[in-house]
Scaffold this motif. Sequence first.
Motif, PDB file in Angstrom:
ATOM      1  N   THR A 156       0.843  -1.205   0.000  1.00 47.11           N
ATOM      2  CA  THR A 156       0.000   0.000   0.000  1.00 47.11           C
ATOM      3  C   THR A 156       0.878   1.255   0.000  1.00 47.11           C
ATOM      4  OG1 THR A 156      -0.112  -0.188   2.402  1.00 47.11           O
ATOM      5  CG2 THR A 156      -1.964  -1.079   1.179  1.00 47.11           C
ATOM      6  N   ASP A 157       0.285   2.348  -0.425  1.00 44.59           N
ATOM      7  CA  ASP A 157       0.999   3.634  -0.485  1.00 44.59           C
ATOM      8  C   ASP A 157       2.294   3.481  -1.287  1.00 44.59           C
ATOM      9  OD1 ASP A 157       1.292   6.282  -0.060  1.00 44.59           O
ATOM     10  OD2 ASP A 157       1.484   6.200   2.117  1.00 44.59           O
ATOM     11  N   ALA A 158       2.137   2.916  -2.493  1.00 41.75           N
ATOM     12  CA  ALA A 158       3.287   2.523  -3.314  1.00 41.75           C
ATOM     13  C   ALA A 158       4.228   3.686  -3.626  1.00 41.75           C
ATOM     14  CB  ALA A 158       2.798   1.872  -4.610  1.00 41.75           C
ATOM     15  N   LYS A 159       3.690   4.860  -3.950  1.00 40.75           N
ATOM     16  CA  LYS A 159       4.551   5.999  -4.316  1.00 40.75           C
ATOM     17  C   LYS A 159       5.457   6.414  -3.161  1.00 40.75           C
ATOM     18  CE  LYS A 159       1.859   7.872  -8.095  1.00 40.75           C
ATOM     19  NZ  LYS A 159       0.990   8.935  -8.599  1.00 40.75           N
ATOM     20  N   LYS A 160       4.917   6.329  -1.943  1.00 40.57           N
ATOM     21  CA  LYS A 160       5.719   6.673  -0.762  1.00 40.57           C
ATOM     22  C   LYS A 160       6.824   5.623  -0.552  1.00 40.57           C
ATOM     23  CE  LYS A 160       5.311   7.279   4.223  1.00 40.57           C
ATOM     24  NZ  LYS A 160       4.460   7.014   5.401  1.00 40.57           N
ATOM     25  N   ARG A 161       6.460   4.351  -0.762  1.00 37.43           N
ATOM     26  CA  ARG A 161       7.417   3.254  -0.555  1.00 37.43           C
ATOM     27  C   ARG A 161       8.568   3.302  -1.559  1.00 37.43           C
ATOM     28  NH1 ARG A 161       6.884   2.032   4.506  1.00 37.43           N
ATOM     29  NH2 ARG A 161       4.800   1.332   5.070  1.00 37.43           N
ATOM     30  N   MET A 162       8.333   3.883  -2.728  1.00 36.99           N
ATOM     31  CA  MET A 162       9.391   3.992  -3.748  1.00 36.99           C
ATOM     32  C   MET A 162      10.621   4.714  -3.200  1.00 36.99           C
ATOM     33  SD  MET A 162       8.536   2.754  -6.892  1.00 36.99           S
ATOM     34  CE  MET A 162       9.206   3.775  -8.196  1.00 36.99           C
ATOM     35  N   LYS A 163      10.404   5.612  -2.227  1.00 39.01           N
ATOM     36  CA  LYS A 163      11.518   6.415  -1.685  1.00 39.01           C
ATOM     37  C   LYS A 163      12.206   5.737  -0.502  1.00 39.01           C
ATOM     38  CE  LYS A 163       8.960  10.571  -2.949  1.00 39.01           C
ATOM     39  NZ  LYS A 163       8.017  11.548  -2.416  1.00 39.01           N
ATOM     40  N   ASN A 164      11.615   4.617  -0.021  1.00 36.48           N
ATOM     41  CA  ASN A 164      12.178   3.929   1.147  1.00 36.48           C
ATOM     42  C   ASN A 164      13.441   3.140   0.800  1.00 36.48           C
ATOM     43  OD1 ASN A 164       8.982   3.106   2.674  1.00 36.48           O
ATOM     44  ND2 ASN A 164      10.337   4.821   3.073  1.00 36.48           N
ATOM     45  N   TYR A 165      14.251   2.886   1.835  1.00 32.65           N
ATOM     46  CA  TYR A 165      15.410   1.997   1.720  1.00 32.65           C
ATOM     47  C   TYR A 165      15.043   0.654   2.357  1.00 32.65           C
ATOM     48  CZ  TYR A 165      18.219   5.969   0.252  1.00 32.65           C
ATOM     49  OH  TYR A 165      18.715   7.027  -0.460  1.00 32.65           O
ATOM     50  N   PRO A 166      15.709  -0.451   1.980  1.00 29.97           N
ATOM     51  CA  PRO A 166      15.344  -1.778   2.495  1.00 29.97           C
ATOM     52  C   PRO A 166      15.232  -1.861   4.020  1.00 29.97           C
ATOM     53  CG  PRO A 166      16.912  -2.027   0.715  1.00 29.97           C
ATOM     54  CD  PRO A 166      16.788  -0.550   0.965  1.00 29.97           C
ATOM     55  N   HIS A 167      16.138  -1.196   4.754  1.00 24.68           N
ATOM     56  CA  HIS A 167      16.121  -1.329   6.223  1.00 24.68           C
ATOM     57  C   HIS A 167      14.876  -0.694   6.854  1.00 24.68           C
ATOM     58  CE1 HIS A 167      17.857   2.756   5.885  1.00 24.68           C
ATOM     59  NE2 HIS A 167      17.270   2.958   7.055  1.00 24.68           N
ATOM     60  N   GLN A 168      14.151   0.120   6.074  1.00 23.18           N
ATOM     61  CA  GLN A 168      12.950   0.775   6.602  1.00 23.18           C
ATOM     62  C   GLN A 168      11.700  -0.102   6.487  1.00 23.18           C
ATOM     63  OE1 GLN A 168      13.754   4.337   4.042  1.00 23.18           O
ATOM     64  NE2 GLN A 168      13.389   5.490   5.917  1.00 23.18           N
ATOM     65  N   LEU A 169      11.854  -1.282   5.909  1.00 22.90           N
ATOM     66  CA  LEU A 169      10.699  -2.160   5.670  1.00 22.90           C
ATOM     67  C   LEU A 169      10.793  -3.441   6.492  1.00 22.90           C
ATOM     68  CD1 LEU A 169      10.685  -1.887   1.771  1.00 22.90           C
ATOM     69  CD2 LEU A 169       9.333  -0.527   3.356  1.00 22.90           C
ATOM     70  N   SER A 170       9.640  -4.068   6.729  1.00 25.09           N
ATOM     71  CA  SER A 170       9.603  -5.349   7.457  1.00 25.09           C
ATOM     72  C   SER A 170      10.070  -6.477   6.539  1.00 25.09           C
ATOM     73  CB  SER A 170       8.159  -5.638   7.910  1.00 25.09           C
ATOM     74  OG  SER A 170       7.352  -5.893   6.763  1.00 25.09           O
ATOM     75  N   GLY A 171      10.333  -7.653   7.123  1.00 23.98           N
ATOM     76  CA  GLY A 171      10.802  -8.807   6.342  1.00 23.98           C
ATOM     77  C   GLY A 171       9.814  -9.203   5.254  1.00 23.98           C
ATOM     78  N   GLY A 172       8.527  -9.207   5.589  1.00 30.89           N
ATOM     79  CA  GLY A 172       7.492  -9.565   4.612  1.00 30.89           C
ATOM     80  C   GLY A 172       7.434  -8.577   3.464  1.00 30.89           C
ATOM     81  N   MET A 173       7.576  -7.280   3.786  1.00 27.23           N
ATOM     82  CA  MET A 173       7.543  -6.257   2.737  1.00 27.23           C
ATOM     83  C   MET A 173       8.781  -6.349   1.850  1.00 27.23           C
ATOM     84  SD  MET A 173       5.930  -2.945   4.614  1.00 27.23           S
ATOM     85  CE  MET A 173       5.634  -1.925   3.193  1.00 27.23           C
ATOM     86  N   ARG A 174       9.927  -6.640   2.465  1.00 32.94           N
ATOM     87  CA  ARG A 174      11.161  -6.788   1.673  1.00 32.94           C
ATOM     88  C   ARG A 174      11.036  -7.943   0.683  1.00 32.94           C
ATOM     89  NH1 ARG A 174      14.271  -5.072   6.569  1.00 32.94           N
ATOM     90  NH2 ARG A 174      14.392  -7.234   7.240  1.00 32.94           N
ATOM     91  N   GLN A 175      10.428  -9.035   1.140  1.00 27.51           N
ATOM     92  CA  GLN A 175      10.264 -10.178   0.235  1.00 27.51           C
ATOM     93  C   GLN A 175       9.316  -9.826  -0.911  1.00 27.51           C
ATOM     94  OE1 GLN A 175      11.956 -12.416  -0.905  1.00 27.51           O
ATOM     95  NE2 GLN A 175      11.825 -14.158   0.485  1.00 27.51           N
ATOM     96  N   ARG A 176       8.308  -9.012  -0.649  1.00 30.84           N
ATOM     97  CA  ARG A 176       7.399  -8.548  -1.703  1.00 30.84           C
ATOM     98  C   ARG A 176       8.157  -7.674  -2.712  1.00 30.84           C
ATOM     99  NH1 ARG A 176       1.655  -8.781  -0.259  1.00 30.84           N
ATOM    100  NH2 ARG A 176       1.491  -9.872   1.720  1.00 30.84           N
ATOM    101  N   ILE A 177       9.080  -6.861  -2.199  1.00 29.49           N
ATOM    102  CA  ILE A 177       9.895  -6.004  -3.075  1.00 29.49           C
ATOM    103  C   ILE A 177      10.752  -6.878  -3.999  1.00 29.49           C
ATOM    104  CG2 ILE A 177      11.748  -4.269  -3.177  1.00 29.49           C
ATOM    105  CD1 ILE A 177       9.116  -3.160  -2.010  1.00 29.49           C
ATOM    106  N   VAL A 178      11.351  -7.924  -3.429  1.00 29.50           N
ATOM    107  CA  VAL A 178      12.197  -8.831  -4.211  1.00 29.50           C
ATOM    108  C   VAL A 178      11.368  -9.490  -5.321  1.00 29.50           C
ATOM    109  CG1 VAL A 178      13.530 -10.981  -4.103  1.00 29.50           C
ATOM    110  CG2 VAL A 178      13.865  -9.250  -2.359  1.00 29.50           C
ATOM    111  N   ILE A 179      10.118  -9.853  -4.994  1.00 29.85           N
ATOM    112  CA  ILE A 179       9.223 -10.449  -6.003  1.00 29.85           C
ATOM    113  C   ILE A 179       8.906  -9.409  -7.085  1.00 29.85           C
ATOM    114  CG2 ILE A 179       6.905 -11.408  -6.401  1.00 29.85           C
ATOM    115  CD1 ILE A 179       7.155 -12.607  -3.499  1.00 29.85           C
TER     116      ILE A 179
END
Length: 360
Positions: A156-179
Amino acid sequence: MKERQRILKIRNLNISFKTDSGKVSAIRGVNLDLYKGETIAIVGESGSGKSVTTKAIMGILSKNGTIDSGSIEYTWEDEQTKELHSVDLLQLKEAQMQKEIRGRKIAMVFQDPMTSLNPTMTIGKQIMEPMMYHYGKTKQEAYAQAVELLELVGITDAKKRMKNYPHQLSGGMRQRIVIAIALSCDPYVLICDEPTTALDVTIQAKILELIQEIQKKKNLSVIYITHDLGVVAKVADFVNVMYAGKIIETGTIDEIFYDPRHPYTWGLLSAMPDLDTDDDELYTIPGTPPNLTQRIEGDAFAPRNKYALKIDFRKEPPMFDVPGSSSHKVASWLMHENAPHVEMPAALRKRLEKMRKGGM
């Protein structure tokens, strides 16, 4: 019924590694088929050769690894002409693999997202980069598609997440990013190497559902590598059981779960955690896997197999067809017409019947 289109055909793959202890024969004559839109799972204990097989497909073996023989034939359809093209991935140079195959036609999701993500780059940049490299997309085009991909993988809030760095996200969200990164170039094949190991059970279920949803939308072919048979039961059409660098049983999900024929497969299924069991301890397969720096005489599983025959210690079993099935094959001398009849353990049969009634 529409004819199945084979997308990957692995034949007689043999891979070894040079180590301080000597030459390790990690993959010993693997044969594998993957068809368009289908999911195969490769299961087995750690060190059985699951990840090495898929790294060979991607062309990312470590420097001490050598492909001794075999072929990995990859087939794809030209989007304009609809003609089929085939290539042996093992014959391609590194530059061709990088430009034409890796990430573009075949993508991989690794088990630990933190080893796949660059900690110094924003999430957005990491998703955009493959599209700009492989397809020459402009920043604006890549940005718009990256936002769509983040939404597709449930962020959710994809445009905001585009500016995030990996350490700012949870493990589940990081795995979604990798996918999302793996899907950024619209690959035909997605390889998932233990994609949910580091996640808790609820997040694990969501990630598996997500991959299945995306697979249906994009008609992806998926290879799952896992030692977790619970995951296999949820996602796979076909299962390949690996032991000591060889596939020792292969079949449909129903054949492997409800009619397993190899004693090693019996052991794996018996070792699955079960809430209804009366046993105080979880079953473990006795002994340890063989040392692959030494030449294996006969069946590699024989020393751990209480049903082993004399021939198992002398001669390696071929793949036998299970009567009445075109897909179920087993590398065990117990399948020979002259072998004594051996039933699977009664406790396992009871458990599998219960699973069948419960619909896994």
